[in-house]
Design a protein around this motif. Structure first.
Motif, PDB file in Angstrom:
ATOM      1  N   GLU A   1      -2.293   0.867   8.550  1.00 55.45           N
ATOM      2  CA  GLU A   1      -0.893   0.690   8.163  1.00 55.45           C
ATOM      3  C   GLU A   1      -0.606  -0.737   7.701  1.00 55.45           C
ATOM      4  O   GLU A   1       0.110  -0.951   6.721  1.00 55.45           O
TER       5      GLU A   1
ATOM      6  N   ALA B   1       0.698  -2.907   4.200  1.00 56.26           N
ATOM      7  CA  ALA B   1       1.752  -1.890   4.193  1.00 56.26           C
ATOM      8  C   ALA B   1       1.525  -0.826   3.123  1.00 56.26           C
ATOM      9  O   ALA B   1       2.436  -0.440   2.408  1.00 56.26           O
ATOM     10  N   HIS B   2       0.274  -0.351   3.040  1.00 61.58           N
ATOM     11  CA  HIS B   2      -0.108   0.688   2.075  1.00 61.58           C
ATOM     12  C   HIS B   2       0.046   0.240   0.626  1.00 61.58           C
ATOM     13  O   HIS B   2       0.229   1.066  -0.265  1.00 61.58           O
TER      14      HIS B   2
ATOM     15  N   HIS C   1       6.655  -6.518  10.386  1.00 61.85           N
ATOM     16  CA  HIS C   1       5.887  -5.393   9.841  1.00 61.85           C
ATOM     17  C   HIS C   1       6.833  -4.318   9.309  1.00 61.85           C
ATOM     18  O   HIS C   1       6.634  -3.786   8.206  1.00 61.85           O
TER      19      HIS C   1
ATOM     20  N   THR D   1       7.191  -3.068   5.239  1.00 64.37           N
ATOM     21  CA  THR D   1       7.022  -1.701   4.739  1.00 64.37           C
ATOM     22  C   THR D   1       8.223  -1.258   3.909  1.00 64.37           C
ATOM     23  O   THR D   1       8.090  -0.411   3.022  1.00 64.37           O
TER      24      THR D   1
ATOM     25  N   ASN E   1      10.469  -1.191  -1.389  1.00 62.58           N
ATOM     26  CA  ASN E   1      10.073   0.220  -1.282  1.00 62.58           C
ATOM     27  C   ASN E   1      11.290   1.089  -1.590  1.00 62.58           C
ATOM     28  O   ASN E   1      12.164   1.299  -0.743  1.00 62.58           O
TER      29      ASN E   1
ATOM     30  N   LEU F   1       5.175   5.218   4.018  1.00 62.33           N
ATOM     31  CA  LEU F   1       5.199   4.268   5.128  1.00 62.33           C
ATOM     32  C   LEU F   1       6.400   3.350   4.950  1.00 62.33           C
ATOM     33  O   LEU F   1       6.385   2.413   4.148  1.00 62.33           O
ATOM     34  N   ASN F   2       7.447   3.626   5.693  1.00 64.37           N
ATOM     35  CA  ASN F   2       8.678   2.851   5.614  1.00 64.37           C
ATOM     36  C   ASN F   2       9.306   2.825   7.006  1.00 64.37           C
ATOM     37  O   ASN F   2       9.870   3.809   7.459  1.00 64.37           O
TER      38      ASN F   2
END
Length: 538
Positions: free
Chosen positions: A324, A334-335, A483, A487, A491, A497-498
């Motif tokens: 992740e 974060a992807h 973190h 994410t 975005n 991934l949020n």
């Protein structure tokens, strides 16, 4: 006496525990009946979690610099000075990280940020990672595990490939319970796996991917795939089926697997006829197997629905948390990948001084870079028995070696510096189970001697190198919030991934955090995080 709800941390399942501790470092551990991953169940490894917690014999409790005990201030200053010298002389990419499994997400986050945003290096050797991550990215556009444990309970058929689940008894018990409730269990194995199954197909070693790819072609030829789902949700190259055809007819599959054509046809027809199928397979198996499983589920539309999903079993405790935050060689954070817009976004958010430009080296390729003198320093964090040979060779190849460990036994292994880490029962933070379930690891015992969390020592080194404005963490909750913000940063819904809802979490709310799963039902309605919203065959 205190009762603490925490995590087992012995494998990728992420079982919750209920621990009763006293002041003499004694602990009684049982499964947490309120935790969704295990519902009170706990295997022998989890029950034995406290066996090594009582004694501090053999623990590294003070930093060692060039074999001599010292205080943290001097140790941090030495690490910072020597790393700064190597960076100044040899530039970006001259520092490598070996990262073991079993760290918390907060540890992985700070390690990844320091490496990729400030050392300018993505050379991260993580031997515990498996091939399912790359397969997810290729197929879905993002490293998202599409399954949840509850899918096993809802499946009409559970297809179990290999014996990897035997190392995770709690997950195996869930499969057995689902079978007792009426699910059909089909086992594909190349060895004697002691599981009662409704259908057991014993294959030649390494042929499971071939069998499942044959099922993919068989469904196409019989016009039994989900045509509407394929048309709407999967981008299929025009010549895909013809390129797939060589070597995947029934007779070729029979020769490859050792099964008879009749048995193969019966298995394929059963797959076609069953709507709710969960396929469990070891993510550490070959990449071809992950691709075959994912492709079969995509073609049949058995994904994004309860009880219908591919499910890669991961072995490393909190390997999902590391993925992740991007603490691997081929992911940024974060992807995100290393595309220019992703790099710019992460650089702004971190205030990065020297953001890495692309994927790093790992494994044998990283050792070659050490032999060639391109990599001059190695920091190793976390227990990793499988990497002992690799670490032994790497230690001899670079002039500076830093090891964060809880074991005094490593004193004679030739490390330049040893830094005393917390053991699992002394860690505080979060981890993610293999089905995206985020849970709180809570410290059972205070830190002994001068042992410290891994995130703490990484933060202190970053501060000593002049980056205190970007590394201002005082507690794990500070890192968890950052973190979560990362994410969500930039975005607009393109990434699943949020963790936006937890970005403003308070310290008390973090302390009381209960298990929660990000991503809701991934790919619900056949929508995927790709530019056109469609999946690709892996």
């Amino acid at each position: 006496m205190a009762i603490v709800r925490s995590q087992c941390g012995q494998c990728g399942v992420g079982c919750g525990i209920r621990a009763v501790t006293d002041t003499d470092r004694r602990v009684t551990v049982e499964g947490d009946p309120l935790h969704p991953a295990n519902g009170g169940l706990l295997c022998d490894r989890g029950q034995a979690l406290g066996d090594d917690a009582i004694s501090l014999e053999g623990r590294l409790l003070r930093p060692l610099v060039d074999g001599r005990p010292t205080g943290w201030d001097r140790a941090i200053a030495q690490v910072a000075r020597r790393l700064s010298t190597i960076m100044a002389r040899h530039g970006p990419g001259s520092i490598a990280l070996h990262i073991g499994g079993g760290l918390l997400t907060e540890d992985y986050y700070v390690a990844n940020k320091l490496m990729k945003g400030f050392f300018g290096s993505a050379h991260i050797h993580a031997p515990w990672r498996d091939g399912s991550s790359a397969a997810h990215v290729r197929a879905f556009g993002e490293d998202v595990m599409p399954a949840a444990y509850e899918d096993i309970d809802r499946a009409a058929t559970i297809l179990l490939v290999g014996g990897g689940i035997m190392a995770q008894p709690v997950l195996l018990d869930r499969v057995k319970t689902a079978r007792e409730a009426g699910a059909r269990l089909v086992l594909l194995t190349d060895a004697g796996v002691a599981i009662e199954a409704d259908l057991r197909l014993t294959l030649k070693p390494g042929s499971a991917a071939r069998l499942l790819t044959g099922a993919l072609l068989h469904g196409h030829d019989k016009d039994r795939h989900d045509a509407a789902f394929l048309a709407q949700s999967v981008a299929v190259p025009a010549d895909f089926w013809e390129r797939l055809r060589p070597g995947h007819d029934i007779w070729s599959i029979a020769r490859a697997t050792g099964l008879t054509p009749a048995v193969i046809r019966a298995f394929y027809d059963e797959w076609i006829a069953t709507d709710r199928v969960v396929t469990l397979f070891a993510g550490s198996e070959c990449a071809d197997l992950a691709a075959a499983v994912i492709n079969l589920h995509l073609a049949s539309g058995r994904i994004g629905r309860p009880g219908a999903t591919p499910f890669a079993i991961t072995g490393a405790a909190n390997g999902m948390g590391a993925r992740e935050v991007g603490c691997v060689a081929d992911s940024l954070a974060a992807h995100r990948d290393f595309a220019p817009d992703a790099r710019a976004s992460v650089a702004r958010f971190w205030g990065a001084r020297l953001l890495v430009e692309g994927p790093g080296l790992e494994g044998e390729a990283l050792l070659r870079a050490m032999r060639d003198g391109q990599v001059r320093a190695l920091w190793s964090i976390g227990a990793d028995p499988a990497a002992e040979a690799w670490l032994g060779e790497a230690r001899a190849l670079v002039p500076l070696t830093v090891r964060s460990t809880d074991s005094l036994a490593e004193q004679g292994d030739g490390w330049s510096m040893l830094l005393p880490s917390a053991t699992w029962v002394e860690k505080d933070g979060t981890l993610t189970g293999m089905d995206r379930l985020v849970s709180r690891q809570r410290r059972l015992f205070p830190l002994p001697g001068e042992a410290r969390p891994d995130w703490w020592m990484l933060t202190k080194v970053a501060q000593a190198m002049g980056w205190g404005d970007a590394f201002h963490y005082e507690r794990p909750a500070d890192i968890y919030r950052e973190h979560g913000r990362l994410t969500a940063y930039g975005n607009d819904g393109g990434r699943l991934l949020n963790l936006r809802r937890h970005a403003p979490i308070s310290n008390p709310a973090y302390d009381e955090l209960t298990p929660w799963r990000w991503g809701e039902v991934p790919f619900d309605g056949g929508h995927f995080p790709t530019p056109d919203g469609r999946a690709r065959f892996a």
